[in-house]
Each structure stands twice: as structure tokens, then as C-alpha cells.
Design an enzyme around this catalytic site. Sequence first.
Site, PDB file in Angstrom:
ATOM      1  N   GLU A 101      -4.881  -6.899  14.566  1.00  0.00           N
ATOM      2  CA  GLU A 101      -4.388  -5.583  14.141  1.00  0.00           C
ATOM      3  C   GLU A 101      -5.536  -4.564  14.151  1.00  0.00           C
ATOM      4  OE1 GLU A 101      -0.788  -4.660  11.386  1.00  0.00           O
ATOM      5  OE2 GLU A 101      -2.522  -4.631  10.080  1.00  0.00           O
ATOM      6  N   GLY A 120      -4.873  -1.975   4.623  1.00  0.00           N
ATOM      7  CA  GLY A 120      -4.040  -3.109   4.212  1.00  0.00           C
ATOM      8  C   GLY A 120      -4.715  -4.454   4.443  1.00  0.00           C
ATOM      9  N   ARG A 121      -5.255  -4.671   5.656  1.00  0.00           N
ATOM     10  CA  ARG A 121      -5.836  -5.985   5.968  1.00  0.00           C
ATOM     11  C   ARG A 121      -7.231  -6.157   5.380  1.00  0.00           C
ATOM     12  NH1 ARG A 121      -4.773  -2.764  10.008  1.00  0.00           N
ATOM     13  NH2 ARG A 121      -6.428  -1.906  11.314  1.00  0.00           N
ATOM     14  N   LYS A 172       9.150  -0.646  14.300  1.00  0.00           N
ATOM     15  CA  LYS A 172       9.783  -0.296  13.021  1.00  0.00           C
ATOM     16  C   LYS A 172      10.805   0.823  13.240  1.00  0.00           C
ATOM     17  CE  LYS A 172       5.696  -1.125  10.123  1.00  0.00           C
ATOM     18  NZ  LYS A 172       4.697  -0.509   9.264  1.00  0.00           N
ATOM     19  N   LYS A 215       0.844  -1.197   0.000  1.00  0.00           N
ATOM     20  CA  LYS A 215       0.000   0.000   0.000  1.00  0.00           C
ATOM     21  C   LYS A 215       0.880   1.248   0.000  1.00  0.00           C
ATOM     22  CE  LYS A 215      -3.614   2.384   2.490  1.00  0.00           C
ATOM     23  NZ  LYS A 215      -4.590   2.405   3.569  1.00  0.00           N
ATOM     24  N   HIS A 230      -4.843 -33.878  17.420  1.00  0.00           N
ATOM     25  CA  HIS A 230      -3.755 -34.703  17.945  1.00  0.00           C
ATOM     26  C   HIS A 230      -2.645 -33.842  18.518  1.00  0.00           C
ATOM     27  CE1 HIS A 230      -5.626 -38.264  16.163  1.00  0.00           C
ATOM     28  NE2 HIS A 230      -6.019 -37.405  15.231  1.00  0.00           N
ATOM     29  N   GLU A 276      10.572  -4.746   4.379  1.00  0.00           N
ATOM     30  CA  GLU A 276      10.625  -6.149   3.947  1.00  0.00           C
ATOM     31  C   GLU A 276      10.332  -6.258   2.454  1.00  0.00           C
ATOM     32  OE1 GLU A 276       9.075  -4.959   6.571  1.00  0.00           O
ATOM     33  OE2 GLU A 276       9.068  -6.360   8.265  1.00  0.00           O
TER      34      GLU A 276
END
Length: 517
Positions: free
Chosen positions: A348, A262-263, A489, A203, A379, A209
Amino acid sequence: MTDQSNIANAWSTLIGLLEKSPQLTLSELFAADSDRVAKMSQRIEADLGQLGQIGMLLDWSKTHLDDAALGAFEDLADVAGFDAARSALFDGGIVNPTEGRPATHGAMRGSGTEAHVEEAEALLARMGMLVEAIHEGALGPIKHLIHIGIGGSALGPALAIDALTRDLKLVDVHVVSNIDGLALEQAFAACDPETTLIAVASKTFTTTETMTNAASALKWLADNDVADPSGRVVALTANPEGAVEFGVDETRILPFPESVGGRYSLWSSIGFPVALAVGMDDFQAMLAGAQAIDTHFRETQGRANAPLLAAFGDLYYSRIRNCQTRAVFAYDERMALLPDYLQQLEMESNGKRVSVSGEPIDLPTAPVTWGGVGTDAQHAVFQLLHQGTHLIPVDFIATVAPGDELDPAHHRNLLLNCLAQGAALMAGKQSDDPARNYPGDRPSAMFLLDDIDAATFGAMIAFHEHRTFAAAVLMGINPFDQFGVELGKAMAKSIDSGEGEFDASTAALMTAAGLRT
Ligand code: F6P
């Protein structure tokens, strides 16, 4: 905007009321009302014409919500201004006041103001043209796509591609998010540089990253003699200028509006890898499925509104029963990445400690979302669900139609195990041997999907977006900002620059890690 003190008072009233009313067990709730299943479950379906249909059964009957609790939550929703907040969401109101923005992800699938929907349609048409041109070979014979993005720019596409391309994918997509070079190396190993396209999804087009991975991907293309590496990049962004600066030609920049968080961005050009893998028809079906849930959410009042009812349940467990986590188990391999996706969406969005207007919130906000895939989780972690000391509300997701073509025993066992877990959590089993005693009365909800196709998948994701939004409104939270991620950050930048004072522990670790001498 609703005053936070009104919401806080409404919560005190609700908590007081529920403390006074008898706390029936799940079995007692069923015994007290023979209509409980009918009242607490709902089938949502929609015929989307050529784009398919959605059909899902949602069952909240194995939760502790009863008439009194539901009535109290409906009153709370009134005080919290739920109707007005919901209208503001779709009418382009400033529902993200800390950033002064509306939240227009709904418009990306046709639910919003005329102007926002028109803008979205134009952007979608632009994406559709590029997708079709790539399928027709305009950028050469593209067989692979390395999609580089992180957080909301990766989790939705990764989930959608995993869910929808088990049978057929038009392009082989690798989603790379981590800055750990191993992630990108793994994608390189699976792709032929001659036939690989790179999508840079960000965005902001500034995320460390993503920009680091993008630069390494371009270098990989150049090192492997691809003539014009930049010509193989498609940018998906709300910052087209940043993409131009990075060297992407304008014809391969697919913008989306700043007002899409973003999400919440799967529906925008961030969904480009999905469209490339499944084709535009299925991408449109995904949007249409989501829009059908928008319509349900917009038009349905009170407890009949499924995402709102889910939010009532979430808040009942986090705020009344003090559950600190909620778990999601997909009894379908295709939805294995759903818990990862929901973690970002819910934590978030609603992992906040102050209200929309900045006042501290005294009650718990978002619980920790976690989960896994059934039957594997049975399990591993289900021991704690059945006999541990934590009360953990569980969502089960299962599909009536099998995704596989093997012996029907596979799917039958998958489904019956899923149902058995919900029944066992609720019923428990008394034993004189404490180690073999199951207390029971442990809640679960069920999403039983007819099938996992693009439309139903879109509906499931939109359902969870609205569930998260509804919970935010009932808590008085802004779900559309995420300032909590910024401090780390900034600290990483100061470690990198060698400036700034750090505590003794971090300073020693910096030396031990070789980050400073
Ligand atoms: O760090 C959090 C975050 O801003 C998320 O909200 C977002 O989805 C992710 O980073 C990626 O951001 P961008 O799409 O701008 O690269």
C-alpha cells in the site's frame, strides 16, 4: 524536493554500472571476501532500562550485494536526497505532499518534533488512563474485547496481540476486519456479551466494513440485554466528531492525529487493544523498542544504516534482477501474521506508478510481498523457491530463545531448519538428473532475534516501516498516500446505489449474484 529526473538518471547510472561489473554468484562472493559475514551482518541492540532490551542479528551476507553495488546505492541515496527526506520525516516536513501532511508516526514513540511528541505523550497518557480504568473494572468486569477495524486499523493490532500474548493476556481480544458477517459471528461465539467491550478502530470513522460491523456489534449487545450498548464502545480515531455522531461518549474516544497514516498507526490509539491485552508497561516497551530503531535510522549513515541497507537489497532484486516478489518466512509462530502486516505496509505504501511529483516511473516499484510460517512453508511452497524459475529473495525471521516450554527438540529443529533453508537456497546441489538438480545462488536475509518481547517486536515493526520509507525515497515515491484503493470503493457504492453504467461482464454478474434484477 528532489527532481524525479535526477533520480531516474541516477538509476540509469546505477543499472549501467552494475551491468558492467562482474555478476558473481553468492558462493563466489563469499570466496572473494573472507570478511563478508562481518561486513554484511550487524547486531542491533539497545538497553531500554526498565522497559527491557532489544537484541537482533541481521545478516545480509547471503544476498548479491557487494562493495560495488553498495557504493552505487549509496551514491543513488545521495542523489535521491535520502538525508534530507529522512530529516523531513522526523522534523514534521510535508513528506506526504499529495495529502499535504507530515507523517508523524515516529512522534507516537518519541521520535519527532517537540510539539508532535508532546501531543503524542498527552494522547498516550489519555489512553493509559482508560486502559488502567478498564483493568480496574470501571466499565464492569471486562473479559473480552472485540476490536473492529480493517487494514491498518486491524493488521498491526492483530499481529502484536498474536505475537505478545501467547503466555498471558489481560483481556481476550478478537480482531474483526472483514465485512463478511461470518467473521463477526465467530467473535460473538467466543465472547460473553455481559463482559465484552467493543473497540471501533477507524482513522476516518467512515469505512464501510468497520461501520457495518460496529453497528452489528452494538445490536448484538442490545439483543443480549446489555443495558447501555453504546457505553461499551471505545472509539480509536482521527475523526472524533464522527465517533460522537455514532454515539460514543467523549470519555471513551481515543483520538490520534490525522498525520499518522493507517498502516503506521499501531503506536497510536489504534494500539489500544494491544495495551489492554499486554498492559501499559509492555505497550511502552513496544514504543521504546521502536524508538531505538528510529534512533539507529536517524543517526546512521550509508550501508551501516540497517533499514537503508535492507532497502538497497530490496531494490537490487526488484530493479536489477527483475524479481517481482519478495518472500518473508517467520520461523516463529508468534510472528505468523507478519507477512500479512508487511503486505499492507509495503504494497500500500510503495505499490505506485508515479513519482512524488506525478511523473510516470519506468522501473518496477514495490514487489509483491508474500510469505508464511516455517517450517510449514517448507512442505508447501519451498519447492518453487529451490527449483522454480522465479528468483525470489527471502527474509527469514527466527528467535534464539524458544517461545514454547516443550521438549527443546521443537525449538532446535525449528532453528536448524531455518538455517538449513538459507544454506540450501544459496549452495544448491548439482546432479546429473535434472529433476534432482538445485541451481542454488538464491538469496536470503536473516533476522535472528534474541527473543520476541514487546521491545523487540516494536523494533522489528519500526525497522520495516523505515525500510519501506527508505525504498520509497530511493524510487522517488510518496509512501504515505493510497489513492489506488479508492476506485473500487466508489464502484462498490455505485453498484449499491443501482446507479452508474457497468461493463457487460459486471452487469451480468450483478444479476447472477442477486444484486440487481
Ligand atoms: O482502504 C485502505 C485504507 O484506507 C487503509 O489505508 C486503511 O488502513 C484502511 O483503509 C482503514 O481505514 P480507516 O482506519 O479509516 O477505517
